[in-house]
Structure formats: structure tokens, C-alpha cells
Design a protein around this motif. Structure first.
Motif, PDB file in Angstrom:
ATOM      1  N   ALA A  53       0.816  -1.220   0.000  1.00 12.98           N
ATOM      2  CA  ALA A  53       0.000   0.000   0.000  1.00 12.98           C
ATOM      3  C   ALA A  53       0.848   1.267   0.000  1.00 12.98           C
ATOM      4  O   ALA A  53       0.579   2.202  -0.746  1.00 12.98           O
ATOM      5  N   SER A  54       1.881   1.291   0.821  1.00 11.62           N
ATOM      6  CA  SER A  54       2.722   2.487   0.930  1.00 11.62           C
ATOM      7  C   SER A  54       3.895   2.469  -0.044  1.00 11.62           C
ATOM      8  O   SER A  54       4.592   3.474  -0.186  1.00 11.62           O
ATOM      9  N   GLU A  55       4.116   1.326  -0.684  1.00 13.80           N
ATOM     10  CA  GLU A  55       5.231   1.142  -1.611  1.00 13.80           C
ATOM     11  C   GLU A  55       6.567   1.540  -0.982  1.00 13.80           C
ATOM     12  O   GLU A  55       7.362   2.270  -1.565  1.00 13.80           O
ATOM     13  N   VAL A  56       6.771   1.054   0.222  1.00 13.01           N
ATOM     14  CA  VAL A  56       8.031   1.289   0.922  1.00 13.01           C
ATOM     15  C   VAL A  56       8.579  -0.033   1.436  1.00 13.01           C
ATOM     16  O   VAL A  56       7.848  -0.982   1.682  1.00 13.01           O
ATOM     17  N   GLU A  57       9.875  -0.032   1.606  1.00 13.03           N
ATOM     18  CA  GLU A  57      10.562  -1.183   2.170  1.00 13.03           C
ATOM     19  C   GLU A  57      10.687  -0.966   3.670  1.00 13.03           C
ATOM     20  O   GLU A  57      10.966   0.147   4.112  1.00 13.03           O
ATOM     21  N   LYS A  58      10.449  -2.005   4.436  1.00 12.50           N
ATOM     22  CA  LYS A  58      10.628  -1.899   5.884  1.00 12.50           C
ATOM     23  C   LYS A  58      11.540  -3.022   6.346  1.00 12.50           C
ATOM     24  O   LYS A  58      11.570  -4.101   5.755  1.00 12.50           O
ATOM     25  N   PRO A  59      12.301  -2.761   7.400  1.00 11.69           N
ATOM     26  CA  PRO A  59      13.187  -3.814   7.908  1.00 11.69           C
ATOM     27  C   PRO A  59      12.383  -5.000   8.426  1.00 11.69           C
ATOM     28  O   PRO A  59      11.302  -4.836   8.998  1.00 11.69           O
ATOM     29  N   PHE A  60      12.925  -6.174   8.205  1.00  9.00           N
ATOM     30  CA  PHE A  60      12.337  -7.390   8.758  1.00  9.00           C
ATOM     31  C   PHE A  60      12.488  -7.322  10.279  1.00  9.00           C
ATOM     32  O   PHE A  60      13.571  -7.069  10.798  1.00  9.00           O
ATOM     33  N   LEU A  61      11.376  -7.532  10.987  1.00  8.24           N
ATOM     34  CA  LEU A  61      11.393  -7.431  12.442  1.00  8.24           C
ATOM     35  C   LEU A  61      11.320  -8.780  13.140  1.00  8.24           C
ATOM     36  O   LEU A  61      11.734  -8.917  14.283  1.00  8.24           O
ATOM     37  N   GLY A  62      10.744  -9.766  12.474  1.00 14.92           N
ATOM     38  CA  GLY A  62      10.624 -11.080  13.102  1.00 14.92           C
ATOM     39  C   GLY A  62       9.480 -11.864  12.518  1.00 14.92           C
ATOM     40  O   GLY A  62       8.864 -11.462  11.524  1.00 14.92           O
ATOM     41  N   TYR A  63       9.185 -12.975  13.159  1.00 17.85           N
ATOM     42  CA  TYR A  63       8.192 -13.898  12.619  1.00 17.85           C
ATOM     43  C   TYR A  63       6.838 -13.254  12.385  1.00 17.85           C
ATOM     44  O   TYR A  63       6.092 -13.675  11.501  1.00 17.85           O
ATOM     45  N   GLU A  64       6.493 -12.206  13.142  1.00 10.20           N
ATOM     46  CA  GLU A  64       5.192 -11.563  12.957  1.00 10.20           C
ATOM     47  C   GLU A  64       5.040 -10.911  11.582  1.00 10.20           C
ATOM     48  O   GLU A  64       3.927 -10.652  11.139  1.00 10.20           O
ATOM     49  N   ASP A  65       6.154 -10.651  10.897  1.00  9.22           N
ATOM     50  CA  ASP A  65       6.068 -10.073   9.550  1.00  9.22           C
ATOM     51  C   ASP A  65       5.404 -11.020   8.554  1.00  9.22           C
ATOM     52  O   ASP A  65       4.906 -10.592   7.515  1.00  9.22           O
ATOM     53  N   ALA A  66       5.372 -12.314   8.869  1.00 16.32           N
ATOM     54  CA  ALA A  66       4.699 -13.277   7.988  1.00 16.32           C
ATOM     55  C   ALA A  66       3.198 -13.002   7.912  1.00 16.32           C
ATOM     56  O   ALA A  66       2.558 -13.315   6.905  1.00 16.32           O
ATOM     57  N   VAL A  67       2.628 -12.383   8.929  1.00 21.54           N
ATOM     58  CA  VAL A  67       1.204 -12.019   8.911  1.00 21.54           C
ATOM     59  C   VAL A  67       0.940 -11.032   7.784  1.00 21.54           C
ATOM     60  O   VAL A  67      -0.087 -11.104   7.097  1.00 21.54           O
ATOM     61  N   LEU A  68       1.870 -10.102   7.563  1.00 23.98           N
ATOM     62  CA  LEU A  68       1.708  -9.105   6.501  1.00 23.98           C
ATOM     63  C   LEU A  68       1.700  -9.756   5.118  1.00 23.98           C
ATOM     64  O   LEU A  68       0.987  -9.315   4.228  1.00 23.98           O
ATOM     65  N   VAL A  69       2.478 -10.794   4.950  1.00 22.56           N
ATOM     66  CA  VAL A  69       2.506 -11.511   3.669  1.00 22.56           C
ATOM     67  C   VAL A  69       1.234 -12.335   3.502  1.00 22.56           C
ATOM     68  O   VAL A  69       0.587 -12.283   2.450  1.00 22.56           O
ATOM     69  N   ALA A  70       0.854 -13.077   4.526  1.00 20.82           N
ATOM     70  CA  ALA A  70      -0.336 -13.933   4.443  1.00 20.82           C
ATOM     71  C   ALA A  70      -1.598 -13.111   4.186  1.00 20.82           C
ATOM     72  O   ALA A  70      -2.519 -13.578   3.518  1.00 20.82           O
ATOM     73  N   SER A  71      -1.630 -11.881   4.679  1.00 20.93           N
ATOM     74  CA  SER A  71      -2.807 -11.021   4.485  1.00 20.93           C
ATOM     75  C   SER A  71      -2.780 -10.303   3.148  1.00 20.93           C
ATOM     76  O   SER A  71      -3.759  -9.660   2.769  1.00 20.93           O
ATOM     77  N   GLY A  72      -1.656 -10.388   2.435  1.00 23.32           N
ATOM     78  CA  GLY A  72      -1.529  -9.704   1.151  1.00 23.32           C
ATOM     79  C   GLY A  72      -1.045  -8.273   1.279  1.00 23.32           C
ATOM     80  O   GLY A  72      -0.949  -7.556   0.278  1.00 23.32           O
ATOM     81  N   ASP A  73      -0.703  -7.828   2.494  1.00 19.13           N
ATOM     82  CA  ASP A  73      -0.245  -6.453   2.694  1.00 19.13           C
ATOM     83  C   ASP A  73       1.213  -6.241   2.315  1.00 19.13           C
ATOM     84  O   ASP A  73       1.644  -5.113   2.095  1.00 19.13           O
ATOM     85  N   ALA A  74       1.992  -7.325   2.268  1.00 18.27           N
ATOM     86  CA  ALA A  74       3.410  -7.237   1.919  1.00 18.27           C
ATOM     87  C   ALA A  74       3.748  -8.293   0.879  1.00 18.27           C
ATOM     88  O   ALA A  74       3.088  -9.330   0.792  1.00 18.27           O
ATOM     89  N   GLU A  75       4.779  -8.007   0.098  1.00 14.46           N
ATOM     90  CA  GLU A  75       5.296  -8.988  -0.855  1.00 14.46           C
ATOM     91  C   GLU A  75       6.014 -10.101  -0.082  1.00 14.46           C
ATOM     92  O   GLU A  75       6.425  -9.908   1.061  1.00 14.46           O
ATOM     93  N   ALA A  76       6.168 -11.223  -0.735  1.00 17.82           N
ATOM     94  CA  ALA A  76       6.942 -12.319  -0.149  1.00 17.82           C
ATOM     95  C   ALA A  76       8.344 -11.817   0.184  1.00 17.82           C
ATOM     96  O   ALA A  76       8.852 -10.894  -0.459  1.00 17.82           O
ATOM     97  N   PHE A  77       8.943 -12.417   1.195  1.00 12.33           N
ATOM     98  CA  PHE A  77      10.306 -12.032   1.567  1.00 12.33           C
ATOM     99  C   PHE A  77      11.143 -13.274   1.822  1.00 12.33           C
ATOM    100  O   PHE A  77      10.618 -14.379   1.952  1.00 12.33           O
TER     101      PHE A  77
END
Length: 155
Positions: A53-77
Motif C-alpha cells: 500500500a505504501s510502496e516502501v521497504e521496511k526492515p524485517f522485524l521477526g516472525y510476525e512479519d509473515a502475517v503481513l505476507v499472508a494477508s496480502g499487505d506485503a510482498e513475499a520475503f
């Protein structure tokens, strides 16, 4: 089942093992399981993910970032994780691609992979199957995939 031929000779490639989930909400649970089994991030610069949505890169913070991918809010990492233990033996470093519906592991073949390390990786895959995952190993072709499935006790 002896899977050593799929691990011991470092030919420079990074073979892949995929664990797919029919329910994307299980992907973050499965990714967290890696941390529950001792994983720590050893990715150079920590790793990043792309927020759509924001078209920005954010640092990987931990396992909780997988929620963003599963919800479609972030690209695969992709991150590299060390110290995961499916059993009592730590597994050599694993690359992990986190997709909306799967975790794809890549690994460097070579001397760090002994019998105990291979069995620990198989134990981890069995645990992910118990969470609802389906393992496929297209990298090694039909015969190699069947060898892995046999080691997992899967038809």
C-alpha cells in the motif's frame, strides 16, 4: 531412508523444499514455529520486506512479519535462519521464502549436513505437515521428491 545424496555434496546450488498450506492464515503460525524451534535471523543487513500500500521497504522485524505476507499487505520475503532444531540437532542455515501460501526452504549442500542434521530437518518438515503443510521437492525431480515423502512417512 538415506537422503544424504540430497545434502552432502556442495555443487554450488541451493536446492529448495516447499511446504504449502491450503489456509494462508497458517503460514504465520508455521513461520513462528521455526522461531519456537530456536531460529534466529542471520540475514545480511537483517532483511527487508516490501509493503504494497505504501510502496516502501521496511526492515524485517521477526516472525510476525509473515502475517503481513499472508494477508496480502506485503510482498513475499526471504531471510536466512540459523539454529533451527527439528529434533535435538540444530539444522544448518536455511533460507526461507515466506509466501502467502507457503514456506520455501533453500539450503547450501555440503559438509555441515550429517545424518543427524538431515534427520532434524526431516523432523521439522514433519512438524510443519502436522500444522497442515504439504511438502513438495520439485528441485530433485519425481524420484527425489518421492524419497523425501518416503522419509516423511507420506505417500
Amino acid at each position: 531412508m538415506d537422503l544424504s545424496r540430497y545434502f552432502v555434496t556442495d555443487d554450488g546450488s541451493l536446492p529448495e523444499v516447499r511446504v504449502s498450506f491450503s489456509d494462508p492464515s497458517v503460514v504465520p503460525v508455521a513461520f513462528k514455529h521455526l522461531y519456537d524451534r530456536g531460529a534466529r535471523n542471520v540475514t545480511v543487513n537483517g532483511g527487508y520486506l516490501w509493503i504494497k500500500a505504501s510502496e516502501v521497504e521496511k526492515p524485517f522485524l521477526g516472525y510476525e512479519d509473515a502475517v503481513l505476507v499472508a494477508s496480502g499487505d506485503a510482498e513475499a520475503f526471504h531471510v536466512v535462519l540459523a539454529n533451527i532444531a527439528g529434533s535435538s540437532t540444530p539444522i544448518p542455515d536455511l533460507g526461507v521464502f515466506v509466501y502467502e501460501d507457503s514456506l520455501d526452504f533453500d539450503y547450501r549442500m555440503g559438509s555441515p549436513w550429517g545424518k543427524d542434521e538431515i534427520q532434524s530437518f526431516i523432523a521439522l518438515l514433519v512438524q510443519l505437515c502436522e500444522l497442515g503443510g504439504q511438502v513438495s521437492v520439485p528441485w530433485w525431480g519425481a524420484e527425489g521428491e518421492q524419497d523425501f515423502l518416503d522419509a516423511l512417512g507420506r505417500p
